[in-house]
Design an enzyme around this catalytic site. Sequence first.
Site, PDB file in Angstrom:
ATOM      1  N   ARG A 114       5.112  -7.116  11.009  1.00 26.94           N
ATOM      2  CA  ARG A 114       6.295  -6.299  10.741  1.00 26.94           C
ATOM      3  C   ARG A 114       7.467  -7.173  10.300  1.00 26.94           C
ATOM      4  O   ARG A 114       8.460  -6.680   9.787  1.00 26.94           O
ATOM      5  CB  ARG A 114       6.754  -5.521  11.990  1.00 26.94           C
ATOM      6  CG  ARG A 114       5.795  -4.514  12.603  1.00 26.94           C
ATOM      7  CD  ARG A 114       5.236  -3.563  11.606  1.00 26.94           C
ATOM      8  NE  ARG A 114       3.960  -4.052  11.103  1.00 26.94           N
ATOM      9  CZ  ARG A 114       3.436  -3.680   9.934  1.00 26.94           C
ATOM     10  NH1 ARG A 114       4.058  -2.840   9.154  1.00 26.94           N
ATOM     11  NH2 ARG A 114       2.282  -4.165   9.513  1.00 26.94           N
ATOM     12  N   ASP A 169      -1.838   7.757   3.768  1.00 25.07           N
ATOM     13  CA  ASP A 169      -1.419   6.413   4.198  1.00 25.07           C
ATOM     14  C   ASP A 169      -2.062   6.089   5.547  1.00 25.07           C
ATOM     15  O   ASP A 169      -2.456   7.002   6.280  1.00 25.07           O
ATOM     16  CB  ASP A 169       0.114   6.372   4.328  1.00 25.07           C
ATOM     17  CG  ASP A 169       0.650   4.933   4.235  1.00 25.07           C
ATOM     18  OD1 ASP A 169      -0.165   3.986   4.125  1.00 25.07           O
ATOM     19  OD2 ASP A 169       1.882   4.759   4.264  1.00 25.07           O
ATOM     20  N   GLU A 170      -2.147   4.809   5.884  1.00 18.74           N
ATOM     21  CA  GLU A 170      -2.694   4.375   7.188  1.00 18.74           C
ATOM     22  C   GLU A 170      -4.058   5.000   7.456  1.00 18.74           C
ATOM     23  O   GLU A 170      -4.347   5.468   8.560  1.00 18.74           O
ATOM     24  CB  GLU A 170      -1.723   4.748   8.334  1.00 18.74           C
ATOM     25  CG  GLU A 170      -0.292   4.298   8.115  1.00 18.74           C
ATOM     26  CD  GLU A 170      -0.062   2.847   8.512  1.00 18.74           C
ATOM     27  OE1 GLU A 170      -1.043   2.138   8.869  1.00 18.74           O
ATOM     28  OE2 GLU A 170       1.099   2.402   8.450  1.00 18.74           O
ATOM     29  N   GLN A 186      -5.440  -3.309  10.852  1.00 16.10           N
ATOM     30  CA  GLN A 186      -4.334  -2.653  11.531  1.00 16.10           C
ATOM     31  C   GLN A 186      -4.768  -1.382  12.249  1.00 16.10           C
ATOM     32  O   GLN A 186      -3.935  -0.543  12.593  1.00 16.10           O
ATOM     33  CB  GLN A 186      -3.233  -2.316  10.537  1.00 16.10           C
ATOM     34  CG  GLN A 186      -2.556  -3.554   9.976  1.00 16.10           C
ATOM     35  CD  GLN A 186      -1.382  -3.186   9.103  1.00 16.10           C
ATOM     36  OE1 GLN A 186      -0.409  -2.618   9.574  1.00 16.10           O
ATOM     37  NE2 GLN A 186      -1.469  -3.483   7.825  1.00 16.10           N
ATOM     38  N   LYS A 203       0.840  -1.208   0.000  1.00 14.67           N
ATOM     39  CA  LYS A 203       0.000   0.000   0.000  1.00 14.67           C
ATOM     40  C   LYS A 203       0.871   1.253   0.000  1.00 14.67           C
ATOM     41  O   LYS A 203       0.641   2.176  -0.759  1.00 14.67           O
ATOM     42  CB  LYS A 203      -0.899   0.028   1.243  1.00 14.67           C
ATOM     43  CG  LYS A 203      -1.928  -1.075   1.270  1.00 14.67           C
ATOM     44  CD  LYS A 203      -2.830  -0.953   2.475  1.00 14.67           C
ATOM     45  CE  LYS A 203      -2.091  -1.114   3.801  1.00 14.67           C
ATOM     46  NZ  LYS A 203      -1.437  -2.424   3.979  1.00 14.67           N
ATOM     47  N   THR A 204       1.872   1.262   0.870  1.00 16.08           N
ATOM     48  CA  THR A 204       2.728   2.438   0.939  1.00 16.08           C
ATOM     49  C   THR A 204       3.521   2.573  -0.360  1.00 16.08           C
ATOM     50  O   THR A 204       3.750   3.669  -0.860  1.00 16.08           O
ATOM     51  CB  THR A 204       3.656   2.351   2.168  1.00 16.08           C
ATOM     52  OG1 THR A 204       2.845   2.192   3.329  1.00 16.08           O
ATOM     53  CG2 THR A 204       4.497   3.592   2.328  1.00 16.08           C
TER      54      THR A 204
END
Length: 762
Positions: free
Chosen positions: A628, A240-241, A271, A43-44
Site C-alpha cells: 500500500r 476488480d480484485e 493479494q 489493474k484498477t
Amino acid sequence: MTAESVLPLATPAYLLNLNEPQRRAVEQLDGPLLVLAGAGTGKTRVLTSRLVHILATRRAWPSQILAVTFTNKAAAQMKDRVGAMIGREVGGEGQSGGPGGGWWLGTFHSLAARILRRHAEHAGLKTNFTILDADDQVRLVKQLLKAEHIDDKRWPARIVTLMIERWKDRGLTPDKVPAGEGGEAANGKAVEIYAQYQERLKTLNAADFGDLLLHNLTIFQTRPDVLAEYHERFKYILVDEYQDTNVSQYLWLRLLAQARKNLCCVGDDDQSIYGWRGAEVGNILRFEKDFPGAQVIRLEENYRSTGHILGAAAGLIAHNRGRLGKTLWTSAGSGDKVQVRAVWDGEAEARWVGEEIETLQRGSSGQKGQALGQMAVLVRAGFQTREFEDRFITLGLKYRVIGGPRFYEREEIRDAVAYLRVTAQPDDDLAFERIVNKPKRGLGDATLQTLHRLARAENISLVAAGRRLVESDELKPQARSSLRRLLDDFARWQMTLTGAAGGDETHVADLAKTILDESGYTAMWQAERTPDAPGRLENLKELIGALEEFGTLTAFLEHISLVMENAEGPPGDMISLMTLHSAKGLEFDTVFLPGWEEGLLPHPRAVEEKGDAGLEEERRLAHVGLTRARRRAYVSFAANRRIHNLWQSSIPSRFVSELASEHVEVHSDAGLWGGSTTGFAEDVDIFVPEHKRVRSTDIRGVAHPFTSTPRKGPERPYDVGTRVFHQKFGYGRVVAAEAGKLDIEFDKAGRKKVMDSFVAPA
Ligand code: ATP
Ligand code: MG
C-alpha cells in the site's frame, strides 16, 4: 465508416496515460480478458480506463456496463476516477446512465441487492424486504436453536450462523449442501436449522448478506427470462480484485457473462486475503477454462512504490509456495529503505508512530511537510487501533477509523433504525423485538413470549399477532393497553409514510423525528444521566440529518445495511486507521505496519485452523500491507503485548525476517534484541534496481534474524499439552518439560527437544 473514426481524432488522454500492455487491456473490448498482475501495476487504472473507453467509443451506455468492486470505498474511488475522466459525476441507481436507468457500478452486495429488489417475488420476498445485519442473524439462529432444544452453550448460535454463511458463500441452498457436511453441529441438525432459517427469513420478508447473491443465483437459474434480460442489458462486465471472489460471486459473474462473454477481471493471486470468508484463488486459475479463448494480460511495471518497498515485499511473498509467481519492476528509483523497529510494548509503539507522523507532518530542511491524508496505520486486528487512537487524540492528530466501530452500529442508531424498519415493513419481527420495550413500556418478556407463541402458531408476524392479542384477554390490562398504543403509533406512522410516498409534503426525515419523539425514545436518552447520553442524542440528530439526503425510507435502510460493510469517515486531512483487510486496493505515501509479532501477524487462529494455507494467507496479508506504501513503509513489533487484557511477551513475526534484507533498516529501542542491523542472512539475491527487471521468484529462504538472540523466557513454565510456536520448527504441542527444556511434537518437523525460551505460547 471505419472503427477509428468513432474515436476523436487525437488519442484521448486516458489512453496516453497507459503503458503498452495496459493499453492493450483497455482496447481489447471483445471477449473474456483476465489481467493478472502484482500490486500497484495499474489493474484498477486499467479497469476504469476500460470503462471510459467503452463509453467513449459508444459501445455501451453507462447503464449497460456492470462494474464490480469489493468495498464501498473502492466503489467510491472508482466513481471518482471515472468521473474525473469523463468530466461529470457518476451517479448511482436512478441517476441517468442512458436507456434503462442508472449506472451499475458498486459492490457485489449492492448490485445483487438491486437486482433482487426488482425480482424479489421470484425469491419469495416482497420488494421492500429488509437486509439483516450480523446481529439479527445470530439472534434469529438463537431462536431456532432454542425451539429445537439445542444447547447453545455447546453449539453457540454464532458458530451455526457462520456455517450458514459459509454455505451461502459457496452458493449452496439448504437442499444443495452435500450430505454429512453439517457433521455433529447443532446436534447434527445444522442443515435443518439452515433450512428453517431460510424459511423464517421469508416470513420476515428479509434477506441476509449472503442471500443477496444466493437469491440472485436461484432466480437466474430458475427464470431464464430474467437472466436473459440481464444478458441483454449488460454488454460489458468489469471486475476488480477478482482474486477475492467467493464461489457464489463467481457463479453470479459466470451466469451474467455467459451470453456475451465480455467479461474483464483484474486481480492478483498474491493479494488473496479472504479465504476465511470463502474466497477462492482457484477462480483465477479456472478463468481460462471457463472462458475458452480468454486473453490473459500481465502487467509488470509497478507505478506505486519505490524500489526498496517493492523489493522488501517481493522478498516476503516469495516465501509462499502456492503462487503463480510474477516479475515486477519499477522505474521510480530505490527510495527509502523499509524501516523496521523493535519497541518495548504497544504504548511505545504508538508513541513512536505518533512521533514519526509529527516529524513527517512538520517536514524537514528543504522537505515539504506531508499531509495526514497520505498516511495510514494498518493493523491486523481491530483492537490494535485503540492504542493509536488514544495517542493521536493526545497529540491532537486528526484520524479516522475506516471500517471500525461504525456509526450505524451504535446502540441508539440501531434502535432508531429498528423503529424505522418496522414502520417501513411491519413484518420485520427482529426490529420489532428490539424496540418493543425500549423505552420501557411494560411489555417485558412475558408479553413477548405470548406474542411469539401466537405468531408461531398462526405463522404470522409479531405485529400481526399483537393486533390479535390486544383484542383478547390474553395479556394483563396494563400490557394490553400499552401494546395497543404502540401498534396504533406504528399504524399512524405507516400512514404518514405512505402519504409521504404519495407526494405529501412530510419528508421522511421529519417522520423519523416524529417517530423518535412520539415513541418516547428521545425522551429516554434525555432522562438518562450517564456521560454518554448527550453523545447518543447527537448521534440521533446526525441520523435524522443523514435521512434528509435520501428520497425514500427504503433507499435509506438499504444504504445502512450496505455501509455497515465498510464505512468511510468524514472528509478532511486525517490519518487513516484500518485493518489490513480494509486496505485492499488503497495507496498512501506513508504506511505504518505495527504489531508484526508471532501471535498477531501471522494470526494464530488462521494458522491453527488452516495450517500452511492459513499461514500463506497471513503472508499475503502482510504483503498487501506493505504494497500500500508509495514512498515510506514502517514495520514495528513489540516485546510485550497486552492482548485481551493479558500481558504476553512476544517474538517478532517470521515475516520480519522474510523481508529481503538489503531493503530494510532495523532499529531497536534500547536493550531490545541487541538492535542490530545485521543478522539478516546475506544470501538474498533480489534487488529491484532502477530500470532493471529481476524475477522475484528467484529468492531463496532467509534465516530468521532473531533466532540467535535468546529473548527473555516467559515467567511461567510450559505445561504438557500447551500449543507453542518455535521460530524454526513452527507450531507444535509440548509433550514433556524439564528444567528449561521442552519435548515438542511439531506439526511439521516432528518431535524435537528445544529450549523453552525459544518458544512462545501459540
Ligand atoms: P492493487 O493491486 O494494489 O489494487 P493496482 O494494480 O490496482 O494495485 P492501481 O491502483 O491501478 O494499481 O495503480 C497504482 C498507482 O499507479 C496509481 O496511483 C495509479 O494511478 C498509478 N499508475 C498506474 N498505471 C500508471 C501509468 N501507466 N502511468 C502512471 N501511473 C500509473
Ligand atoms: Mg487495484
